[in-house]
Design an enzyme around this catalytic site. Sequence first.
Site, PDB file in Angstrom:
ATOM      1  N   CYS A   1      -2.093   8.988   3.716  1.00 21.54           N
ATOM      2  CA  CYS A   1      -1.977   8.612   2.304  1.00 21.54           C
ATOM      3  C   CYS A   1      -3.212   9.074   1.539  1.00 21.54           C
ATOM      4  O   CYS A   1      -3.164   9.314   0.346  1.00 21.54           O
ATOM      5  CB  CYS A   1      -1.781   7.118   2.174  1.00 21.54           C
ATOM      6  SG  CYS A   1      -3.008   6.213   3.084  1.00 21.54           S
TER       7      CYS A   1
ATOM      8  N   GLU B   1       0.886  -1.186   0.000  1.00 16.61           N
ATOM      9  CA  GLU B   1       0.000   0.000   0.000  1.00 16.61           C
ATOM     10  C   GLU B   1       0.904   1.209   0.000  1.00 16.61           C
ATOM     11  O   GLU B   1       1.694   1.391   0.927  1.00 16.61           O
ATOM     12  CB  GLU B   1      -0.883  -0.001   1.253  1.00 16.61           C
ATOM     13  CG  GLU B   1      -1.886  -1.129   1.316  1.00 16.61           C
ATOM     14  CD  GLU B   1      -2.911  -1.089   0.197  1.00 16.61           C
ATOM     15  OE1 GLU B   1      -3.087  -0.012  -0.415  1.00 16.61           O
ATOM     16  OE2 GLU B   1      -3.508  -2.128  -0.097  1.00 16.61           O
TER      17      GLU B   1
END
Length: 525
Positions: free
Chosen positions: A318, A284
């Site tokens: 993020c 990720e």
Amino acid sequence: MKPFLNEPTRDFSKEIHRNWIRETVLKTRNGFPVFVPAVVNGKKISDLKTDVHSNPSRSSEIVSEYSLSDEHVLAEAVRCSKDGLDVWKDFGAERRIEILLKAGDLLNEHRNELCALMLLETGKTVPEAEADIVEAIDFCRYYASEYERIFPGRSVRLPGEENRYFYKPKGIVGVIAPWNFPAAILTGMCAAPLVCGNAVLLKPAEQSSATAYRIYELFLRAGVPEGIFHLLPGKGETIGAALVKHPSVSVINFTGSREVGLSILRECAEVNAETKIIKRALCEMGGKNPIIVDSDADLDQAVEGAIHSAFGFQGQKCSALSRVIVLDSCYDTFKSRFTEAAASLRMGPPEELSSKVGPVIDAEARTRLEDVRRRHKDRIIFETELSDELKRIGNYVSPTIFEEKNEDSELLQREFFGPFVTLLRVPSFEQAIRSANNSDYALTAGLYSRNPHHIEEAKSKIEAGNFYVNRSITGAIVERQPFGGYKLSGVGAKAGGPDYLKSFLEAVTVTENTMRRGFSEDLIR
Ligand code: NAD
């Protein structure tokens, strides 16, 4: 088992929910620095070299002294894991599920202490720390319920043939976690492989080792056997890289930067000559997340959502907003209201509830971000004035709004991971979609619009793993909004979603011809 329900966050406008903060922060502080050992098979290894991490909002305060795990520690953790795997398997699915539920309850019990520690270790404000710990609790409970759903597998029976489809744990999983969600992401990344029956070697981020250590201890207290869950604090380039390379590790579960994620994927593509396994890698990575503000958008809503998405936890998510793509017809109004709203954000130490923006994680991040501001000085249309006191005591960086026309500029292409956002003016909705997709990343995106055709068009054309309409683009909730991106934002199943656990399982089909002529003598006896 009861159906899964999300744990609620507390409302800090009520005195009863905030009267613990001062005392708990003080108590946590009194225990500094937290010594973080490597822990293998339940034994603390305390004779390793160490490094330290300081409170981002008060650089003189050392929060943790974390051990630097080496290859010997890793070798021992792998050896113990191999021995422990059968025992963990023999616990059976139901007991492992119970243990995970217990871990969730323990995290809940220790919610205040963990919030205070995260606040001091990473600079999260109280509501951000609360959301982080609540998500960690959700991950435990959700993956427990998901495992209960999938572990029975399925059977297909025909006359003379029996087929079973079921799952086996993959073996040893290396978890390499980031610092920005020290409770939620780390807990989810460990809880999922554990409940499936795997062993986990946990390499926390250097900047959040103390929070990781507390959570790790709670998992052991919940009943995870010492032989299959090991803590390996240390540097990414050394122990992290060694974990990725180790021939006996079957899965690397990584969340972090694009550069490191891509290097892990390259490494995992090599077939190991010794074990003949191809490592599975879940990576990720980052985002350069856009919000489109359409000409008929409700600007009250858009300004509020954009402020929250860009500056929550100082933009170090993020999922954070970094590009606002605004239609020409409302650009000037949006710009003046957005900058006005940014000016009202109070910066200060996270333990004060009035602080909306705190410090960035460390001095290195501050220097990197100040460089960006210097490089693009002529593009700045708003910046928060920093007091000399804040500049002196911690890693504070001014929330900054840039304006840019050139879509190739790093302001619109590079992830900065800080409180920076760039405005882009576009002439049409079609161009807004093209600009939103003009990125290496596809993590989160948003649209503020009241035009149903535009909303439908964006739903089908926007490239993002998580797309939000008329709301902020951060704060995905477990089960309701499974989280993860594509393109260079990552590979692997979405966290908090129905496919995630299968990343840590090997699916097996067993087909048996049941047209037997009789059983062997052994069985008859
Ligand atoms: P980072 O890649 O520097 O560090 C993440 C982890 O990897 C740390 O534990 C670190 O020690 C380790 N590491 C560093 N170098 C390594 C190497 N060579 N081999 C193995 N491990 C290594 O990332 P960061 O700066 O700490 O975190 C910020 C990044 O994480 C941002 O890009 C952000 O977008 C991303 N992120 C993504 C998600 C998501 O769900 N997509 C969530 C959180 C953070």
